[in-house]
Design a protein around this motif. Structure first.
Motif, PDB file in Angstrom:
ATOM      1  N   LEU A  98       9.595  31.585  13.167  1.00 14.69           N
ATOM      2  CA  LEU A  98       8.985  30.869  14.291  1.00 14.69           C
ATOM      3  C   LEU A  98       7.643  31.473  14.691  1.00 14.69           C
ATOM      4  CD1 LEU A  98      12.139  30.165  16.498  1.00 14.69           C
ATOM      5  CD2 LEU A  98      11.133  28.782  14.674  1.00 14.69           C
ATOM      6  N   ASP A  99       7.171  32.438  13.944  1.00 14.52           N
ATOM      7  CA  ASP A  99       5.813  32.956  14.122  1.00 14.52           C
ATOM      8  C   ASP A  99       4.834  31.777  14.034  1.00 14.52           C
ATOM      9  OD1 ASP A  99       3.352  34.230  13.973  1.00 14.52           O
ATOM     10  OD2 ASP A  99       3.809  35.347  12.143  1.00 14.52           O
ATOM     11  N   ARG A 100       3.957  31.667  14.995  1.00 12.95           N
ATOM     12  CA  ARG A 100       3.010  30.550  15.056  1.00 12.95           C
ATOM     13  C   ARG A 100       2.168  30.430  13.793  1.00 12.95           C
ATOM     14  NH1 ARG A 100      -1.216  30.777  19.890  1.00 12.95           N
ATOM     15  NH2 ARG A 100      -1.758  32.668  18.745  1.00 12.95           N
ATOM     16  N   ALA A 101       1.958  31.540  13.094  1.00 13.02           N
ATOM     17  CA  ALA A 101       1.132  31.522  11.888  1.00 13.02           C
ATOM     18  C   ALA A 101       1.729  30.637  10.798  1.00 13.02           C
ATOM     19  CB  ALA A 101       0.930  32.942  11.364  1.00 13.02           C
ATOM     20  N   PHE A 102       3.046  30.470  10.771  1.00 12.78           N
ATOM     21  CA  PHE A 102       3.655  29.572   9.789  1.00 12.78           C
ATOM     22  C   PHE A 102       3.206  28.131  10.024  1.00 12.78           C
ATOM     23  CE2 PHE A 102       6.786  32.985   9.016  1.00 12.78           C
ATOM     24  CZ  PHE A 102       6.835  32.940   7.637  1.00 12.78           C
ATOM     25  N   GLU A 103       3.198  27.729  11.274  1.00 15.28           N
ATOM     26  CA  GLU A 103       2.765  26.365  11.603  1.00 15.28           C
ATOM     27  C   GLU A 103       1.310  26.153  11.223  1.00 15.28           C
ATOM     28  OE1 GLU A 103       2.331  23.488  15.572  1.00 15.28           O
ATOM     29  OE2 GLU A 103       3.549  25.308  15.651  1.00 15.28           O
ATOM     30  N   GLU A 104       0.469  27.154  11.512  1.00 11.27           N
ATOM     31  CA  GLU A 104      -0.952  27.046  11.169  1.00 11.27           C
ATOM     32  C   GLU A 104      -1.153  27.020   9.653  1.00 11.27           C
ATOM     33  OE1 GLU A 104      -3.001  29.200  15.068  1.00 11.27           O
ATOM     34  OE2 GLU A 104      -2.828  30.300  13.179  1.00 11.27           O
ATOM     35  N   ALA A 105      -0.385  27.836   8.937  1.00 15.96           N
ATOM     36  CA  ALA A 105      -0.499  27.865   7.480  1.00 15.96           C
ATOM     37  C   ALA A 105      -0.104  26.521   6.885  1.00 15.96           C
ATOM     38  CB  ALA A 105       0.374  28.976   6.914  1.00 15.96           C
ATOM     39  N   LEU A 106       0.996  25.976   7.361  1.00 12.28           N
ATOM     40  CA  LEU A 106       1.465  24.686   6.861  1.00 12.28           C
ATOM     41  C   LEU A 106       0.449  23.598   7.148  1.00 12.28           C
ATOM     42  CD1 LEU A 106       3.970  23.446   5.489  1.00 12.28           C
ATOM     43  CD2 LEU A 106       4.837  22.928   7.771  1.00 12.28           C
ATOM     44  N   ASP A 107      -0.125  23.618   8.327  1.00 17.27           N
ATOM     45  CA  ASP A 107      -1.131  22.634   8.694  1.00 17.27           C
ATOM     46  C   ASP A 107      -2.356  22.709   7.783  1.00 17.27           C
ATOM     47  OD1 ASP A 107      -1.991  20.567  10.699  1.00 17.27           O
ATOM     48  OD2 ASP A 107      -3.585  22.025  11.054  1.00 17.27           O
ATOM     49  N   ALA A 108      -2.637  23.915   7.248  1.00 14.71           N
ATOM     50  CA  ALA A 108      -3.780  24.118   6.354  1.00 14.71           C
ATOM     51  C   ALA A 108      -3.421  23.907   4.888  1.00 14.71           C
ATOM     52  CB  ALA A 108      -4.345  25.520   6.547  1.00 14.71           C
ATOM     53  N   GLY A 109      -2.174  23.494   4.617  1.00 14.56           N
ATOM     54  CA  GLY A 109      -1.794  23.180   3.244  1.00 14.56           C
ATOM     55  C   GLY A 109      -1.192  24.321   2.456  1.00 14.56           C
ATOM     56  N   ILE A 363      -3.061  16.628   0.463  1.00 16.35           N
ATOM     57  CA  ILE A 363      -4.196  15.731   0.235  1.00 16.35           C
ATOM     58  C   ILE A 363      -5.313  16.100   1.206  1.00 16.35           C
ATOM     59  CG2 ILE A 363      -5.048  13.356   0.239  1.00 16.35           C
ATOM     60  CD1 ILE A 363      -2.207  12.427  -0.343  1.00 16.35           C
ATOM     61  N   TYR A 364      -6.456  16.464   0.658  1.00 11.91           N
ATOM     62  CA  TYR A 364      -7.689  16.632   1.432  1.00 11.91           C
ATOM     63  C   TYR A 364      -8.437  15.299   1.444  1.00 11.91           C
ATOM     64  CZ  TYR A 364      -7.909  21.802   1.784  1.00 11.91           C
ATOM     65  OH  TYR A 364      -7.694  23.120   2.100  1.00 11.91           O
ATOM     66  N   ASN A 365      -9.276  15.117   2.449  1.00 11.08           N
ATOM     67  CA  ASN A 365     -10.115  13.924   2.466  1.00 11.08           C
ATOM     68  C   ASN A 365     -11.389  14.114   1.645  1.00 11.08           C
ATOM     69  OD1 ASN A 365     -11.011  15.783   4.420  1.00 11.08           O
ATOM     70  ND2 ASN A 365     -12.056  14.190   5.598  1.00 11.08           N
ATOM     71  N   GLY A 366     -11.519  15.246   1.007  1.00  9.23           N
ATOM     72  CA  GLY A 366     -12.641  15.554   0.125  1.00  9.23           C
ATOM     73  C   GLY A 366     -12.345  16.870  -0.565  1.00  9.23           C
ATOM     74  N   HIS A 367     -13.327  17.442  -1.237  1.00 14.35           N
ATOM     75  CA  HIS A 367     -13.088  18.691  -1.951  1.00 14.35           C
ATOM     76  C   HIS A 367     -12.778  19.821  -0.971  1.00 14.35           C
ATOM     77  CE1 HIS A 367     -13.490  22.043  -4.699  1.00 14.35           C
ATOM     78  NE2 HIS A 367     -13.531  21.177  -5.709  1.00 14.35           N
ATOM     79  N   PRO A 368     -11.753  20.645  -1.257  1.00 19.20           N
ATOM     80  CA  PRO A 368     -11.372  21.724  -0.332  1.00 19.20           C
ATOM     81  C   PRO A 368     -12.474  22.730  -0.065  1.00 19.20           C
ATOM     82  CG  PRO A 368      -9.684  21.393  -2.002  1.00 19.20           C
ATOM     83  CD  PRO A 368     -10.846  20.548  -2.409  1.00 19.20           C
ATOM     84  N   PHE A 369     -13.414  22.868  -0.995  1.00 22.32           N
ATOM     85  CA  PHE A 369     -14.475  23.854  -0.810  1.00 22.32           C
ATOM     86  C   PHE A 369     -15.600  23.356   0.080  1.00 22.32           C
ATOM     87  CE2 PHE A 369     -13.388  26.075  -5.105  1.00 22.32           C
ATOM     88  CZ  PHE A 369     -12.194  26.519  -4.550  1.00 22.32           C
ATOM     89  N   ASP A 370     -15.583  22.072   0.435  1.00 25.59           N
ATOM     90  CA  ASP A 370     -16.489  21.551   1.458  1.00 25.59           C
ATOM     91  C   ASP A 370     -15.773  21.743   2.787  1.00 25.59           C
ATOM     92  OD1 ASP A 370     -17.945  20.082   3.305  1.00 25.59           O
ATOM     93  OD2 ASP A 370     -18.371  18.445   1.914  1.00 25.59           O
ATOM     94  N   LEU A 371     -16.239  22.681   3.573  1.00 26.29           N
ATOM     95  CA  LEU A 371     -15.508  23.088   4.772  1.00 26.29           C
ATOM     96  C   LEU A 371     -15.507  22.031   5.865  1.00 26.29           C
ATOM     97  CD1 LEU A 371     -16.512  26.848   4.940  1.00 26.29           C
ATOM     98  CD2 LEU A 371     -14.579  25.763   3.789  1.00 26.29           C
ATOM     99  N   ARG A 372     -16.206  20.928   5.645  1.00 23.93           N
ATOM    100  CA  ARG A 372     -16.124  19.814   6.596  1.00 23.93           C
ATOM    101  C   ARG A 372     -14.858  18.989   6.356  1.00 23.93           C
ATOM    102  NH1 ARG A 372     -21.893  17.456   5.001  1.00 23.93           N
ATOM    103  NH2 ARG A 372     -20.920  17.964   2.998  1.00 23.93           N
ATOM    104  N   ASN A 373     -14.227  19.183   5.195  1.00 20.71           N
ATOM    105  CA  ASN A 373     -13.036  18.416   4.864  1.00 20.71           C
ATOM    106  C   ASN A 373     -11.781  19.114   5.376  1.00 20.71           C
ATOM    107  OD1 ASN A 373     -14.508  16.411   3.526  1.00 20.71           O
ATOM    108  ND2 ASN A 373     -14.560  17.620   1.637  1.00 20.71           N
ATOM    109  N   THR A 374     -10.737  18.335   5.602  1.00 21.26           N
ATOM    110  CA  THR A 374      -9.502  18.880   6.147  1.00 21.26           C
ATOM    111  C   THR A 374      -8.291  18.364   5.375  1.00 21.26           C
ATOM    112  OG1 THR A 374      -9.335  17.060   7.741  1.00 21.26           O
ATOM    113  CG2 THR A 374     -10.462  19.063   8.477  1.00 21.26           C
TER     114      THR A 374
END
Length: 389
Positions: A98-109, A363-374
């Motif tokens: 339940l460490d909040r970092a798990f939720e953040e990690a999952l949200d980031a893929g 699924i990213y909305n663009g290339h992962p290395f473009d930091l504007r994409n999520t």
């Protein structure tokens, strides 16, 4: 059954890229993928909206759940700094799912992590590999004994010099590790002799030696924290002496000695965290060029965050910066997917988009290395856990 369509799939396998891909998922596994896949009637269809589909990201070395986010001492369970030799410890008994970092990690893929003890001790305990989705470690865990952590260099000597006990030097660190590996080797030999010789007495149970015996039998690797070139070479030297398998963790100066990193005892090299300052002497040669230079020498590497040193959610940024410094772009992505899976012994089920593997994908909305994409979509074990498409 679930089908994902209208995506460009970066598989981390062959073929590397599939345009207008369709992926079929059933019972938590990928059952088919390609461009001309028939979608069975009654299938739930997810439109990827032309996004960048890839396997879930993997961090092969972090400490998520061991140092809980924003808590302090009460949530610091990564280093048992009372004895330099604690192989019997297991990360699964310390991880807070339940460490909040798990939720953040999952949200980031990030869908899979190898997490475990820190580097205060010469021998720190067992890392575990788990999925980042779930509320119970027992439900999330893939392997509760991924590798046994050991540490060279500054950290053990800094911790125990303050306690006025060994190790105070690199010599003592190596000697302590050797002594315990030799005890474990003798322990295993006595166990084996007792199986075939009725006059041989099996050794009395010893929890520390039981933990180390798995390394001697090559059931698990030693996960060797080593930044500096001389510490890396000490780890290799000991691996050869005892004929054991190791992974090199951090490997900050590995690019200075690539010719030594092709030894048969080295089963994985995991580089990082590079997105940090040179906070101690052994980091003086820290550079994002290391993965590229090792790749050019024919050495495969994974990239880590060492969370919470670098928050896990920024692992894609670490890969992007490695690519900026010359690492081939697809290989940079592999360093946080299939190479990471290989490094922790889980490439048979995660790290690439292939038939029969776990349906962990993002699924990213663009290339992962473009930091504007999520990250717009996350699936773990065939279950949709995020869908912002």
């Amino acid at each position: 059954m679930i089908a994902i369509k209208n995506v460009t799939a970066h598989t981390m396998a062959a073929p590397a890229v599939i345009n207008q891909a369709v992926v079929l998922i059933n019972d938590g596994k990928i059952i088919d993928l390609g461009t001309n896949i028939e979608i069975p009637e009654g299938t739930e269809v997810i439109d990827g909206e032309g996004g960048f589909l890839m396997p879930g990201i993997i961090d092969a070395h972090c400490h998520i759940g061991m140092w809980e986010d924003g808590i302090g001492f009460e949530g610091d369970d990564g280093n048992e700094m009372t004895n330099p030799v604690t192989p019997e410890l297991r990360a699964v008994d310390a991880i807070n799912p339940l460490d909040r970092a798990f939720e953040e990690a999952l949200d980031a893929g990030i869908t899979t992590v190898a997490t475990g003890p820190g580097s205060a001790n010469v021998i720190g305990g067992y890392f575990a590999t788990l999925k980042t989705y779930g509320r119970s470690v027992d439900d999330m865990v893939i392997n509760d004994a991924t590798a046994l952590k050991t540490a060279f260099g500054e950290n053990p000597k800094r911790v125990y010099s303050g306690k006025k006990i060994a190790p105070n030097t690199r010599m003592a660190t190596a000697a302590i590790l050797r002594e315990n590996l030799m005890k474990a080797k003798n322990y295993v030999e006595k166990q084996e002799a007792a199986k075939t010789d009725k006059d041989a007495k099996a050794p009395d149970f010893d929890m520390k030696l039981e933990a180390l015996a798995r390394v001697i039998r090559k059931e698990v690797m030693l996960k060797c924290h080593a930044h500096r070139a001389d510490d890396i070479q000490t780890a290799i030297r000991i691996a050869k002496e005892f004929d054991i398998n190791i992974s090199l963790e951090h490997c900050t100066e590995g690019h200075l000695i690539p010719e030594y990193l092709k030894d048969e005892h080295i089963k994985a090299i995991i580089v990082g965290p590079s997105l940090s300052d040179r906070s101690k002497v052994e980091l003086k040669n820290l550079t994002f060029e290391t993965p590229k230079l090792l790749n050019e020498a024919g050495i495969k590497v994974a990239i880590m965050t060492d969370h919470p040193v670098i928050p896990l959610k920024y692992i894609h940024l670490c890969a992007a910066l490695a690519a900026r410094e010359g690492m081939e772009e697809e290989e940079s992505l592999r360093a946080i997917t299939i190479r990471a899976a290989e490094a922790i012994g889980e490439a048979h089920r995660v790290g690439s988009l292939e038939k029969g593997k776990d349906a962990d994908m993002i699924i990213y909305n663009g290339h992962p290395f473009d930091l504007r994409n999520t990250v717009k979509f996350v699936m773990v074990n065939g279950e949709v856990v995020k869908n912002n498409l």
